[in-house]
Design an enzyme around this catalytic site. Structure first.
Site, PDB file in Angstrom:
ATOM      1  N   THR A 188      -3.432  -1.037 -13.825  1.00 52.37           N
ATOM      2  CA  THR A 188      -2.862  -1.068 -12.476  1.00 52.37           C
ATOM      3  C   THR A 188      -1.531  -1.812 -12.498  1.00 52.37           C
ATOM      4  O   THR A 188      -1.171  -2.444 -13.490  1.00 52.37           O
ATOM      5  CB  THR A 188      -3.819  -1.763 -11.498  1.00 52.37           C
ATOM      6  N   GLU A 332      -6.734   3.509  -9.936  1.00 55.03           N
ATOM      7  CA  GLU A 332      -8.192   3.668 -10.062  1.00 55.03           C
ATOM      8  C   GLU A 332      -8.659   5.056  -9.643  1.00 55.03           C
ATOM      9  O   GLU A 332      -9.807   5.425  -9.876  1.00 55.03           O
ATOM     10  CB  GLU A 332      -8.893   2.611  -9.184  1.00 55.03           C
ATOM     11  N   LYS A 441      -2.630 -12.842   9.124  1.00 56.39           N
ATOM     12  CA  LYS A 441      -3.730 -13.243  10.008  1.00 56.39           C
ATOM     13  C   LYS A 441      -3.227 -14.246  11.025  1.00 56.39           C
ATOM     14  O   LYS A 441      -3.069 -15.414  10.726  1.00 56.39           O
ATOM     15  CB  LYS A 441      -4.862 -13.855   9.189  1.00 56.39           C
ATOM     16  N   TRP A 446      -5.516  -9.468  12.891  1.00 61.02           N
ATOM     17  CA  TRP A 446      -4.662  -8.945  11.834  1.00 61.02           C
ATOM     18  C   TRP A 446      -3.417  -8.254  12.392  1.00 61.02           C
ATOM     19  O   TRP A 446      -3.491  -7.477  13.334  1.00 61.02           O
ATOM     20  CB  TRP A 446      -5.433  -7.945  10.973  1.00 61.02           C
TER      21      TRP A 446
HETATM   22  N1  LIG Z   1       1.110   5.962   0.762  1.00 63.98           N
HETATM   23  C1  LIG Z   1       0.833   4.664   0.624  1.00 63.98           C
HETATM   24  N2  LIG Z   1       1.015   3.834   1.657  1.00 63.98           N
HETATM   25  C2  LIG Z   1       0.751   2.526   1.543  1.00 63.98           C
HETATM   26  N3  LIG Z   1       0.297   1.950   0.424  1.00 63.98           N
HETATM   27  C3  LIG Z   1       0.103   2.743  -0.634  1.00 63.98           C
HETATM   28  C4  LIG Z   1       0.349   4.114  -0.591  1.00 63.98           C
HETATM   29  N4  LIG Z   1       0.049   4.629  -1.792  1.00 63.98           N
HETATM   30  C5  LIG Z   1      -0.377   3.617  -2.546  1.00 63.98           C
HETATM   31  N5  LIG Z   1      -0.335   2.466  -1.874  1.00 63.98           N
HETATM   32  C6  LIG Z   1      -0.682   1.131  -2.354  1.00 63.98           C
HETATM   33  O1  LIG Z   1      -0.663   1.120  -3.779  1.00 63.98           O
HETATM   34  C7  LIG Z   1      -1.939   0.681  -4.269  1.00 63.98           C
HETATM   35  C8  LIG Z   1      -2.228   1.308  -5.584  1.00 63.98           C
HETATM   36  O2  LIG Z   1      -1.190   1.003  -6.490  1.00 63.98           O
HETATM   37  P1  LIG Z   1      -1.400   0.822  -8.032  1.00 63.98           P
HETATM   38  O3  LIG Z   1      -2.681   1.386  -8.455  1.00 63.98           O
HETATM   39  O4  LIG Z   1      -0.157   1.330  -8.677  1.00 63.98           O
HETATM   40  O5  LIG Z   1      -1.472  -0.733  -8.336  1.00 63.98           O
HETATM   41  P2  LIG Z   1      -1.419  -1.928  -7.334  1.00 63.98           P
HETATM   42  O6  LIG Z   1      -2.583  -1.882  -6.420  1.00 63.98           O
HETATM   43  O7  LIG Z   1      -0.061  -1.946  -6.722  1.00 63.98           O
HETATM   44  O8  LIG Z   1      -1.566  -3.146  -8.357  1.00 63.98           O
HETATM   45  P3  LIG Z   1      -2.854  -4.064  -8.592  1.00 63.98           P
HETATM   46  O9  LIG Z   1      -4.091  -3.265  -8.292  1.00 63.98           O
HETATM   47  O10 LIG Z   1      -2.766  -4.418 -10.035  1.00 63.98           O
HETATM   48  O11 LIG Z   1      -2.654  -5.207  -7.687  1.00 63.98           O
HETATM   49  C9  LIG Z   1      -2.908   1.060  -3.180  1.00 63.98           C
HETATM   50  O12 LIG Z   1      -4.073   0.286  -3.258  1.00 63.98           O
HETATM   51  C10 LIG Z   1      -2.087   0.786  -1.923  1.00 63.98           C
HETATM   52  O13 LIG Z   1      -2.130  -0.575  -1.569  1.00 63.98           O
HETATM   53 MG   LIG Z   2      -4.589  -2.115  -6.771  1.00 62.61          MG
END
Ligand SMILES: Nc1ncnc2c1ncn2[C@@H]1O[C@H](COP(=O)(O)OP(=O)(O)OP(=O)(O)O)[C@@H](O)[C@H]1O
Ligand SMILES: [Mg+2]
Ligand SMILES: Nc1ncnc2c1ncn2[C@@H]1O[C@H](COP(=O)(O)OP(=O)(O)OP(=O)(O)O)[C@@H](O)[C@H]1O
Ligand SMILES: [Mg+2]
Lengths: 552, 552
Positions: A188, A332, A441, A446
């Site tokens: 991730t 994931e 918060k 929220w």
């Molecule tokens: N269209 C979207 N709008 C808002 N947020 C988004 C969107 N697409 C993805 N995300 C955000 O990106 C996340 C997934 O990103 P990625 O798997 O690349 O790693 P990350 O969550 O940024 O990093 P880590 O899990 O290591 O903290 C999602 O859980 C969400 O929070």
């Molecule tokens: Mg993530």
């Protein structure tokens, strides 16, 4: 009783074989990482399949066995594409690593994954040279060029990719693996903490490709020219290298040049019809167009995700005749969970309903189940109002992080906890209001940082905006906006609050703004909230407090 | 090493649950079998899901257990749809039977499948009453109506469908079956001999639905209104009841009225955008339009298969703004194997190449592998010229007929032998020239009966044409054309041969024609070649023979 149907496994090698048989002469265009400004490299699906088989023989020669991790630090190029198919096709695990991470993170990930062979672009030879001493488990280093580009000095023995390919036969029969065999490994982004590994399987990858190609997902067909701008080092470029093979589309691989001008040239010259990427990349393209003029050629659809796509961005693309597909995904989830496209009842929807729906992250792909849970883990109604933690199930969702304990990050009944906070409406449209960790918060309620950011992004003076939760003596946390202004523009607290007024509940109004030169981004182009929170942790609110009247 | 992804089975219940969650309020329109000229019945995906769960409880009450065969003799209606989901969803096998077969065939199939419950439309109560004494294994007979429509007299105890539904709770949790569990059973058309049973699985059904919905297959999305004209009693209406749930499309079920006028009314009134069927059905619609005038509303795409679609038919639809998707399928293939859509290089193809490609049965869906074999079982080149027996592999192909020996109908290495004769070109386009059993063998060389039929179908005097192999003293077999003329039109042997001249090799020219009132069709609307061959087995060729000069 079992059905009497053929038991053919869903395999990644089946995708490239399909493309070879039915679209063998279709072009794949690629920038070369070692010569990005030189001529474009042109190859075909047939040739890619042939070289992938040569590479599979080469991997066997390097003693790579089924299940071994073969790591890459590489741009979107034809060689990275060959590796995708050669490594996974032969039963090893294609472990893509994000080269934009810090040296230590890269070394940590490679060690955690126990990668045995490391392929890298010439661009990243320096990184690898610096961390090579931390990678005792890597037995072979391969630079993805011809021999003539190898660096004069390198701390370990170094092989040339083209040598490997040319020295081996193209006769190779892809093994008939169990479809649940591990195929690739990606960590991730590390936005909220340490990167976590996700180990995909052939089955999950192929099912994800079918679902993503559907008309209501990316809608990709053989007449498309597909340019993955999402890096192949992150979540398999959202599966586009597989989807293109499944559909027989032309493929355009932009290599290291992801600035607005370079993307623009490729889009126009190569007739790109579909592309994908995070909002920051497309902001660069729009800025280039605003300054230099020009159109977007045959580009029709653009999938934007990774962070929320500001409405202003979608409107700009619409003016260029390009439809933005809002997409929500996670490493994931392979990564695609939802895409925003209309439903059957679209034509009869009230305009304001259609607008609200249009701004969400969209409907789940068939195969994806979504639910939202309250703090006690109880399912909340899908009414478009109730929000809670988004949880998910899908054949292309992970069930356990690589090298972590089972159950870590999952509900008791096995749903994956996304860490995102969302609403879902009766039509299945999911709207992310925040990450659980980014939520502000205020007095126990929220405030959505994404909504605050989207609104301010449409202010004419603002280039980029980030909402940060800052400790507050009375309300626990209150929103502070970090703002990058457009050249020559100005914005103060009162003007900002006036702009928000009427667009959100009064108690959501950000209390203040700080103009900054730059908003920090993570290695995958997301706003680095961890860094911002840290920077503003001790922010001193103005002596004269904003009047906040909250419900409850 | 195994991937770490969720192990969620691909289940038919997952499709209806998806439609309920995300498209619950979308309409399903149905003609009622017991009152086809009455008002249309309107329901939704949510209601269909609810009633399917009630029905699942009812089936349990009737002692139906997992693996049991529940047979249907029914038109395309909302109740048949409910049965599809209730029976397969609960782990039993939905065994659809073609009511247009002869009584004996129906009874034979039901006995062969050992069906335990029989659901039937009021239309077919007479058939069932006639054969009931031959069905000792059937423990429950259910007429798919309310109690008020039950016949006064029936040889066995008879239940009313609506009673079953209403008496049972909607609380039912679909079992998490193994995805290879048998889901439905359908017998082939019996065109070339006795019908053979194909036992589908949940996995094959769901994968087929994904592949068929793709942009380069049927291209179905949530804004589509889908009308399956292919009967749900034959190969699951080509999967449309599943595909519609997967995509959230509106569904229009035409019940028993498949004549041109009735189809036309539904298409226009309900805004049908996609439909499917065999050529004979669409000939009826075109004839109606030619006589009555009128357009085709929002209809955009029409998948035509089961027999070759004559070019003249595709041209007529094109004039109405409807794109014909030529489709090749088989009961054994769930049924879709190929669909004719252009490739990436379409724009640059020479016009004559494009025309040739356009008349083929198209490219294999991703997942489908095709090959052609010569008489010795050796693979022939994909050059668009070589023809041989078509063999196929796919996750939605059968691996064994139900109740037949393993290996029966398969090559030694497990490919399914289709019995069709075809060419494949370098772009993957497959062209059926004949069934192996229909091929006309003249002096040891093959003449394509399909090509002869297609050409004559475009003659202005001809309503329908069939090519039959008739024994010939010198050439073993020569082609004879059986022709139905349009009202008032005439055609003789010389005029016919003049029409063919220049369009085919000289030695392919049919030696004679016989004008007939009607060409016999099978229960699935195909030309009944068995009957025609039988009828013309002793045909006396004219005393003055045609000069045939064959190569070799
Ligand atoms: N269209 C979207 N709008 C808002 N947020 C988004 C969107 N697409 C993805 N995300 C955000 O990106 C996340 C997934 O990103 P990625 O798997 O690349 O790693 P990350 O969550 O940024 O990093 P880590 O899990 O290591 O903290 C999602 O859980 C969400 O929070
Ligand atoms: Mg993530
Ligand atoms: N587009 C098409 N063009 C020509 N023929 C087609 C087309 N689509 C299907 N067919 C024919 O239909 C056959 C499949 O039909 P189906 O499974 O309904 O049973 P059948 O083959 O007619 O009957 P049986 O196998 O019992 O003799 C194919 O093998 C092929 O011969
Ligand atoms: Mg057949």
């Amino acid at each position: 009783m079992q059905g009497l149907m053929m038991q053919l496994p869903l395999l990644i090698s089946g995708l490239i074989a399909h493309a070879d048989r039915n679209h063998g002469d279709i072009t794949i265009v690629s920038r070369l990482a070692e010569d990005p400004h030189g001529p474009l490299h042109r190859t075909t699906w047939r040739e890619t399949h042939r070289r992938a088989r040569q590479l599979a023989n080469a991997l066997a020669h390097l003693s790579v066995r089924q299940g071994d991790r073969v790591a890459t630090l590489a741009w979107n190029t034809h060689r990275h594409l060959e590796l995708y198919y050669a490594v996974a096709g032969s039963g090893a695990v294609c472990h893509t690593v994000n080269p934009r991470l810090f040296d230590d993170q890269i070394a940590w990930i490679l060690a955690h994954a126990d990668a045995q062979v490391l392929f890298f672009d010439a661009t990243f030879a320096d990184i690898v040279a610096r961390i090579a001493h931390k990678l005792p488990q890597v037995t072979h280093f391969v630079q993805m060029t011809g021999r003539e580009h190898l660096p004069a000095k390198f701390p370990r023995e170094l092989l040339a990719y083209e040598d490997l390919v040319h020295r081996h036969s193209e006769h190779y029969a892809w093994p008939q693996l169990d479809e649940n065999t591990a195929s690739s490994l990606c960590y991730t982004s590390g936005t909220t903490g340490n990167p976590k590994g996700v180990l995909y399987s052939h089955r999950s990858t192929v099912l994800h490709a079918y679902a993503c190609a559907l008309p209501d997902s990316f809608g990709i067909c053989a007449r498309d020219t597909v340019m993955p701008v999402v890096p192949m080092y992150h979540v398999n470029a959202w599966g586009l290298p597989y989807i293109a093979a499944l559909t027989g589309a032309r493929l355009v691989l932009p290599g290291p040049l992801l600035d607005g001008a370079s993307l623009h040239r490729l889009i126009v010259d190569e007739g790109v019809s579909f592309s994908n990427g995070v909002p920051t990349v497309w902001a660069g393209l729009l800025q280039h167009l605003a300054q230099q003029g020009g159109g977007l050629g045959r580009l029709r659809r653009l999938a934007i995700g990774g962070s929320a796509c500001p409405p202003a961005m979608a409107e700009s693309f619409a003016r260029h005749g390009v439809e933005v597909l809002r997409t929500w995904g996670m490493t994931e989830l392979s990564p695609i969970g939802t895409v925003n496209v209309p439903r059957a009842d679209e034509a009869t929807l009230a305009p304001e309903r259609r607008e609200v729906q249009g701004l969400t992250q969209g409907r789940p792909l068939p195969g994806v189940e979504l639910a939202i849970l309250d703090d006690d883990g109880q399912a909340l109604p899908h009414d478009g109002e109730s929000f809670g933690e988004l949880v998910v199930r899908a054949p292309w969702s992970l069930r356990q992080y690589y090298g972590r304990e089972e159950g870590d990050g999952f509900t008791a009944d096995g749903w994956f906890r996304t860490g995102d906070v969302a609403t879902i409406d009766a039509g299945g449209y999911m709207h992310i209001t925040d990450r659980a960790k980014d939520v502000i918060k205020s007095g126990g309620e929220w405030i959505s940082s994404i909504e605050l950011e989207n609104i301010l992004a449409s202010h004419p003076a603002v280039a980029e905006a980030a909402a940060v939760a800052v400790p507050h003596p009375k309300w626990d946390e209150r929103p502070l906006m970090a703002v990058v202004l457009k050249p020559g523009a100005g914005l103060d607290r009162n003007a900002m609050r006036a702009f928000y007024d009427g667009k959100i509940a009064h108690w959501w109004l950000p209390d203040d703004l700080v103009v900054v030169d730059e908003i920090p981004h993570t290695a995958t182009g997301k706003i680095n909230k961890l860094a911002l929170r840290e920077r503003f942790r001790t922010y001193r609110w103005q002596s004269q407090p904003v009047t906040v009247t909250q419900p409850r």
